[in-house]
Design an enzyme around this catalytic site. Structure first.
Site, PDB file in Angstrom:
ATOM      1  N   LYS A 275      -9.753  -4.021  -6.962  1.00 27.63           N
ATOM      2  CA  LYS A 275      -9.017  -4.160  -5.385  1.00 27.63           C
ATOM      3  C   LYS A 275      -9.611  -2.630  -4.236  1.00 27.63           C
ATOM      4  O   LYS A 275      -9.451  -2.130  -5.126  1.00 27.63           O
ATOM      5  CB  LYS A 275      -7.275  -3.940  -5.502  1.00 27.63           C
ATOM      6  CG  LYS A 275      -6.891  -3.141  -4.499  1.00 27.63           C
ATOM      7  CD  LYS A 275      -5.045  -3.434  -4.951  1.00 27.63           C
ATOM      8  CE  LYS A 275      -4.293  -2.221  -4.007  1.00 27.63           C
ATOM      9  NZ  LYS A 275      -2.982  -2.378  -4.224  1.00 27.63           N
TER      10      LYS A 275
HETATM   11  C1  R5P Z   1      -2.410   1.783  -3.352  1.00 34.92           C
HETATM   12  O1  R5P Z   1      -2.930   1.549  -4.442  1.00 34.92           O
HETATM   13  C2  R5P Z   1      -1.122   0.927  -3.611  1.00 34.92           C
HETATM   14  O2  R5P Z   1      -1.140   1.136  -5.556  1.00 34.92           O
HETATM   15  C3  R5P Z   1      -0.525  -0.400  -3.274  1.00 34.92           C
HETATM   16  O3  R5P Z   1      -0.907  -1.369  -3.913  1.00 34.92           O
HETATM   17  C4  R5P Z   1      -2.103  -0.965  -2.060  1.00 34.92           C
HETATM   18  O4  R5P Z   1      -2.385   0.394  -1.647  1.00 34.92           O
HETATM   19  C5  R5P Z   1      -1.819  -1.867  -1.165  1.00 34.92           C
HETATM   20  O5  R5P Z   1      -1.266  -1.739  -0.582  1.00 34.92           O
HETATM   21  P1  R5P Z   1      -1.355  -1.876   1.448  1.00 34.92           P
HETATM   22  O6  R5P Z   1      -1.499  -3.469   1.704  1.00 34.92           O
HETATM   23  O7  R5P Z   1      -0.060  -1.246   1.225  1.00 34.92           O
HETATM   24  O8  R5P Z   1      -2.108  -1.106   1.035  1.00 34.92           O
END
Ligand code: R5P
Length: 280
Positions: free
Chosen positions: A173
């Site tokens: 991710k």
């Molecule tokens: C970051 O490591 C957090 O765990 C979130 O899961 C991630 O940032 C994704 O969320 P967002 O779309 O709010 O950035």
């Protein structure tokens, strides 16, 4: 990858489209009651039927998510630091593989902090976690976390994503950036895009569209969904982009229509009934 692991991966990345809309609601692990998730159960419950996978901490899963849900769960497995501390980027293991399995997770997400002072600790811990995950067939997703002073460009994100894969990640991710193709093309495992800070809905849908067009298998999006004025409408618009290649303009139109429908029904805060027309 053995049968169990392939089967778990198919719960995350839907075989019908080869894509995934993961809903990230783990932010409280270092931010506490994040805006939009103060009442976690009320915010997340209406979104569950539109998420392919829920990315969450074990604590919120146990206390605020109905165990009868059929949404697959991916658990955050790293943390231990907060927004108030001096070492936000020095995360460690916060979840055993045994507990992840007890909670019926399909996988775990673990942040690696490439380029930060503590990169070695986070990468070695992640590699050890992959060994454990492999033993039980759990999917290990590396999250290429980025410090606020670090560049979120293709050079950095390609380096971090590739390193994650080299150390055994089954999925990565990472953030969207200009030249995202380079990040995807040099990483041999599926990539999902994190959404980042809340931006206008059309911009977030455009970013998701660009990410999947560049080869990402989908999104693991949080704030741009749960901080939207109409989260239920927004997650459906994101689904349309990810699973149906709907253009950002058309998806934004869908967002507006659903959000108006929601407002008319007087259910703006609790969400509308699931509309399967855009759910794969
Ligand atoms: C970051 O490591 C957090 O765990 C979130 O899961 C991630 O940032 C994704 O969320 P967002 O779309 O709010 O950035």
């Amino acid at each position: 990858m053995d049968w169990g692991m392939k089967n778990r991966l198919s719960k995350i990345i839907k075989p019908k489209t080869g894509r995934s809309v993961m809903l990230a609601v783990d932010h409280g692990y270092f931010l506490g009651p994040t805006s939009g998730l103060e009442d976690f159960r009320a915010s997340v419950t209406p979104l569950l039927s539109f998420a392919d996978t829920l990315f969450v901490t074990r604590g919120m899963l146990r206390t605020c998510v109905d165990p009868n849900t059929d949404v697959p769960v991916m658990l955050r497995a790293s943390g231990g630091t907060s927004i108030l501390g001096k070492e936000l980027l020095h995360e460690g293991v916060t979840l055993s593989v045994e507990d992840a399995i007890r909670l019926n997770a399909v996988g775990i997400g673990y942040s690696i902090l490439v380029g930060a002072d503590w990169e070695r600790d986070t990468i070695l811990d992640f590699a050890r976690y992959v060994d454990e995950a492999e033993r039980y067939g759990l999917i290990a997703m590396a999250v290429t976390a980025v410090g606020k002073d670090m560049a979120k460009d293709a050079r950095y994100l390609a380096l971090a994503s590739r390193m994650a894969a080299e150390h055994g990640a089954h999925m990565v991710k990472t953030y969207y950036c200009e030249g995202f193709e380079k990040v995807v093309d040099t990483c041999p495992v599926p990539i999902v895009m994190a959404g980042g800070k809340k931006i206008p809905e059309l911009d977030a849908l455009t970013m998701a569209f660009n990410a999947v067009s560049a080869g990402a298998v989908g999104v693991d999006m949080g704030r741009n969904i749960f901080q939207s004025d109409s989260p239920v409408a927004m997650i459906q618009a994101v689904r349309a982009v990810v699973h149906e290649n709907t253009t950002p303009k058309e998806a934004f139109q869908l967002f507006q229509e659903l959000s108006e429908k929601e407002a008319r029904a007087g259910k703006k805060s609790s969400g509308v009934a699931a509309d399967d027309s855009v759910k794969v």
